[in-house]
Design an enzyme around this catalytic site. Sequence first.
Site, mmCIF file in Angstrom:
data_model
loop_
_atom_site.group_PDB
_atom_site.id
_atom_site.type_symbol
_atom_site.label_atom_id
_atom_site.label_comp_id
_atom_site.label_asym_id
_atom_site.label_seq_id
_atom_site.Cartn_x
_atom_site.Cartn_y
_atom_site.Cartn_z
ATOM 1 N N LYS A 1 0.865 -1.181 0.000
ATOM 2 C CA LYS A 1 0.000 0.000 0.000
ATOM 3 C C LYS A 1 0.896 1.223 0.000
ATOM 4 O O LYS A 1 1.745 1.382 0.890
ATOM 5 C CB LYS A 1 -0.889 0.025 1.241
ATOM 6 N N SER B 1 -1.524 -0.986 -4.185
ATOM 7 C CA SER B 1 -2.632 -0.039 -4.161
ATOM 8 C C SER B 1 -2.097 1.269 -3.611
ATOM 9 O O SER B 1 -1.202 1.261 -2.766
ATOM 10 C CB SER B 1 -3.762 -0.537 -3.254
#
Lengths: 368, 368, 368, 368
Positions: free
Chosen positions: A161, A231
């Site tokens: 992330k 992400s």
Amino acid sequence: MTSFETRVFRLSMAGPSDVSPLSQLFDAGQLEPAHVVAVIGKTEGNGGVNDFTRGYFTQSLMLLLARQLGITPDEAMLRVPCVLSGGTEGVLSPHMTIFARVPAAQRASAPALAIGIAFADPVPAEAVGRMAQLEVTARAVEVAIGEAGLGVDEVEFVQVKAPGLTSARIQEARERGADVVTADTNRAMALSRSAAALGAALTLGDVSRARLTDSAIGDDMTLFSSRVSVSSGIEITRTEIIAFGNSLRWSGPLRIAHRPMADALDIGAIHATLDELGIPSFPAVAEADRGRIKAVLVKGMPDPKGTIRGFRHTMLDDTDINAQRHIRAALGGVASAIMGDGRIFVSGGAEHQGPDGGGLLAVIAEAR
Amino acid sequence: MTSFETRVFRLSMAGPSDVSPLSQLFDAGQLEPAHVVAVIGKTEGNGGVNDFTRGYFTQSLMLLLARQLGITPDEAMLRVPCVLSGGTEGVLSPHMTIFARVPAAQRASAPALAIGIAFADPVPAEAVGRMAQLEVTARAVEVAIGEAGLGVDEVEFVQVKAPGLTSARIQEARERGADVVTADTNRAMALSRSAAALGAALTLGDVSRARLTDSAIGDDMTLFSSRVSVSSGIEITRTEIIAFGNSLRWSGPLRIAHRPMADALDIGAIHATLDELGIPSFPAVAEADRGRIKAVLVKGMPDPKGTIRGFRHTMLDDTDINAQRHIRAALGGVASAIMGDGRIFVSGGAEHQGPDGGGLLAVIAEAR
Amino acid sequence: MTSFETRVFRLSMAGPSDVSPLSQLFDAGQLEPAHVVAVIGKTEGNGGVNDFTRGYFTQSLMLLLARQLGITPDEAMLRVPCVLSGGTEGVLSPHMTIFARVPAAQRASAPALAIGIAFADPVPAEAVGRMAQLEVTARAVEVAIGEAGLGVDEVEFVQVKAPGLTSARIQEARERGADVVTADTNRAMALSRSAAALGAALTLGDVSRARLTDSAIGDDMTLFSSRVSVSSGIEITRTEIIAFGNSLRWSGPLRIAHRPMADALDIGAIHATLDELGIPSFPAVAEADRGRIKAVLVKGMPDPKGTIRGFRHTMLDDTDINAQRHIRAALGGVASAIMGDGRIFVSGGAEHQGPDGGGLLAVIAEAR
Amino acid sequence: MTSFETRVFRLSMAGPSDVSPLSQLFDAGQLEPAHVVAVIGKTEGNGGVNDFTRGYFTQSLMLLLARQLGITPDEAMLRVPCVLSGGTEGVLSPHMTIFARVPAAQRASAPALAIGIAFADPVPAEAVGRMAQLEVTARAVEVAIGEAGLGVDEVEFVQVKAPGLTSARIQEARERGADVVTADTNRAMALSRSAAALGAALTLGDVSRARLTDSAIGDDMTLFSSRVSVSSGIEITRTEIIAFGNSLRWSGPLRIAHRPMADALDIGAIHATLDELGIPSFPAVAEADRGRIKAVLVKGMPDPKGTIRGFRHTMLDDTDINAQRHIRAALGGVASAIMGDGRIFVSGGAEHQGPDGGGLLAVIAEAR
């Protein structure tokens, strides 16, 4: 010597703040709060810059973990990486996947699912999308792999992330005299994914350091790893890493398998991954086998050529719907249909993650 | 006695006004303009009320046909039904499918693809979504089936294009003192599809006349046909019908097969339909067989329960993206992956078309 | 020596293909088709890359003009520039403004509205957003000003329509080995506007040639003209120019006035422009005066700082709604409220057009 | 006898969870947590069904209040109504307005801003949009007015937050055998606003009880109050009320004024309201006066006729952008331009709130 087992709980959510299924697991004694090591989830926002469902879920989760662990929410955030992808387009279903590390009585006879985590140092806005972000990510991936006790070759999948930029962060950097890589916040999300993916790829040995430069990031798509999924989101400023592999040093019935996807229509990659795990899947996973599947993680992208197998797609020219939303819906459609379950983690920006125009997938399941 | 053969040309489009591939077929002598009987296409608008790509394509197509046939564009519109569905979400690819009826030297030994068309009388705004629209549609479907020389039991698939409402049309009706079924233009598109679908279902014998009332339209989803697909749009005011079946009175190598889809994840229905046509499809149609497939027509809907197989979906609660766009992307993802081709006609409102929460599909292909 | 008068007709449209109000003007003898020199319109698409309402209107308009003038639609396109901005967000109303040049019996005693047009040569995809496009635009603006018989200082407003890029055009360039300025089609629209605006600004003497470089385009916002408004769109490949000014060599009651807008809240600029034309406007233009206003042309942008007067706006961080759509709605709200009429041409990308973070407006009206 | 003064703090927010400006007020001793009686805010979501920024802000606010007051977040929610409208389209700026009731040394010589609050009992899903919801709202408005010590005629403005429906709540009701007013969740938000508005209007004496029926709700727009503004959202299940007026029983320099808006272009109503409060506003409020304005609350709607002053708007036919988002952007544009400040509360569904097709506004300011 004790061994560990990775346990995985895939929990449906009634909304971005609905952590009640996890709370129930704790209350029922099925899961020790202290055993939770990572969370990967799919919330129902737009998956873009102004997707606040990720922050809302994170706040709700950390309040629960803090209460259970007797620590503050801020301390919980420094302990448990929470990788969220917004956007449950089409048949996708909001859910969180909880990863726990529990002591195991004995080692498994076959390689079992291993997990390790790490946090990278925060980077300033001007590092996003550049070598500086790539390097801190590479180091953090190394830490996560080490924590899992895995060799680089045993790593099957690294979930990252990475931070995004907002107009406010860009403005703040500019006021300091710093120059950000782009003022387009959607583009910044893409470049952040790119830098982080190449950082992980570097540590995994999937790309050569000699070819990594600022200008290669987000541009040279011959550089990629099929074992990394990133992400990005504005709710974090430091990169979070979750590394997975299969190892004889771990226990339990779970195993992970991955495949590159050649393009967004590569349904064969999905069937092949399930086959590797011993799960029959034609035309779809049978109802009796569905419970064996614990997590499905898919990465894909709208093919930048503007065509798929020679046929024009319209994702990149759409001013109404962001291209990532399009591709998540399509990939979610095919993966959910095969699995018979909409709780698929599909993330939509696959820069340097799998072959250009394609992507990758990983499945965690009770293998046979 | 002469027989006819249905020929089908699936042509990619570079934009909503790009009729050049059809023009090239004419110029190359591969297709006689006078043989064109119907067009079904997928344009790249939003598929909603303000989707003007349907009208733009229609205008472009009719200009071409008029020029080729030596008639006016208005006359061409009265001759060739042009059923368009807007929205090429995800991997879907804009295309038009041209249906031509050509004289055949001899009848086929096996049932071959038959086609018939009809136009219903125009209905005023206040008829949309009500029994009045249902009845005119029912009669027009009867005409189309008759024109194809099919018995009701031989009909495999009826494609309908039904009119929508705009704020302007609603206001016009109100000024006449007429009361429209809804002032919500998106809802009007759904009710228009509903009335038309039940009209076709009535003619096909798939629903009983006794149960058809204004209030059943768009509401009683136990009433449905798995052989009807309806698109609605504001670019037309009269309903257009294209009926398909297989018949020994027709010639040629093409055949049509259809299946209901139990829900949006019913990938088995797709494989089964291909199997019926003798096309192997696991994990996907082989490259060598792709050219045998001439048209794939899919209907689906966001399950109104808000869940699919017990898992919550978010399509109906999304204020940013219309639910039809979501479901088209998902269904397009799975169908395109199996076919290896994004030129799938996926239409997103399946009220009374297939089982509630599901839909249906039809495939036209060279059968074996 | 004969003089000319510019006549302006602002016509509401029932849809993107509705040219019937213009047809009626022709049929009623109120306007000679041969006198039409330019069209500026606002269609109801998304104003972005995949806004096909611009192309649909252009096709419809050119069919009408061709029929009336006894030429082909392609010839009509080479004769009449048609500058369209998509997006009638909020209270904006779709309309076209027809500019006609008619012989006048005598010169006016006061400067009157002058108009001149030009077309630039087509540019390849790789020129878009770069000096090459800037230069051809600069030359075309010179032609348009000359055609209007205006001195550079008399020019009040130059309207430009510049080409955009699609994924297909980008791919085509890449296959030729050419390198486009960006693969992001929304970004390409912005850079095309930027290059065209600076080209016009160069000819107008509002920027210095020495400061113009590839890298200044879309970046150095201290370079701007408050007399240039550019729309971009994928429906054209050559740039179209319409130049306006006031001149004693022209006749008639119309005059044009313009003002820069310091920011998106600069309501004072609107009132001041109307005041210059002798139209009282507090709190709004009186009903009796509304008919005097023939065109209102507004340019604005979401302030790239992310704030307006110190207050954060969210336009640039919105993944659901394109920032241009936001700003058009807001500027359209204030301009329409003052004018009492939603038929405002508001265009949403003001790079190098008016002060950074602001924009400009021009009003054409019967002055007193 | 002690009197009270209403203090109002308008605070910018850096994101939906940013309650730091309020925290700073507490820390600096400028505001006692116990004095906070109500919050009205504008968050940056889509303002629709799936706008989770409202819930995220509420969670963040209640955590802060709970910590400051030594109570639980759930108790804080039962004490302080928090009316949020999502959607900061165009130039609107996310902010929260904090209303505090503080003891005052002496009564004012002129009527001063009064405030009262109430919570209605929760209603089940099937009550939403019907008389049952209307009645509980009416009673709660009565309580709020009484709490403010106002006579009905002294009430200037009632702000209501009403519950919405989700697919899950609809399904839950259906499983109980209950019938909801609509399965369309966007429509449910509108009907909830309608029922609540008519409930408040009933208590205010602006509509007659005899005309109130289930079928009048959301339909008979001749029934309205120009003193009621309702937002709906899925984050609450019981209705929240904040009543405002001016009263000699209250103290302080603040006063509230309101006006109906005849349509979305009614800029005169804005200037007139400011004039009533003694704030010069042409062409805009001067910088020196801006700080006197404490809250601007606007309600409007896309005119359901589809036209504004005879000119067609496209808000109701837009499948890409919800109509409420359009109208908020437009109304926000004009109100912000006059105020010189984007922190305007603009809410987009004005059913029964002000004249049909129009709306209303209220301004709280230091009057002179």
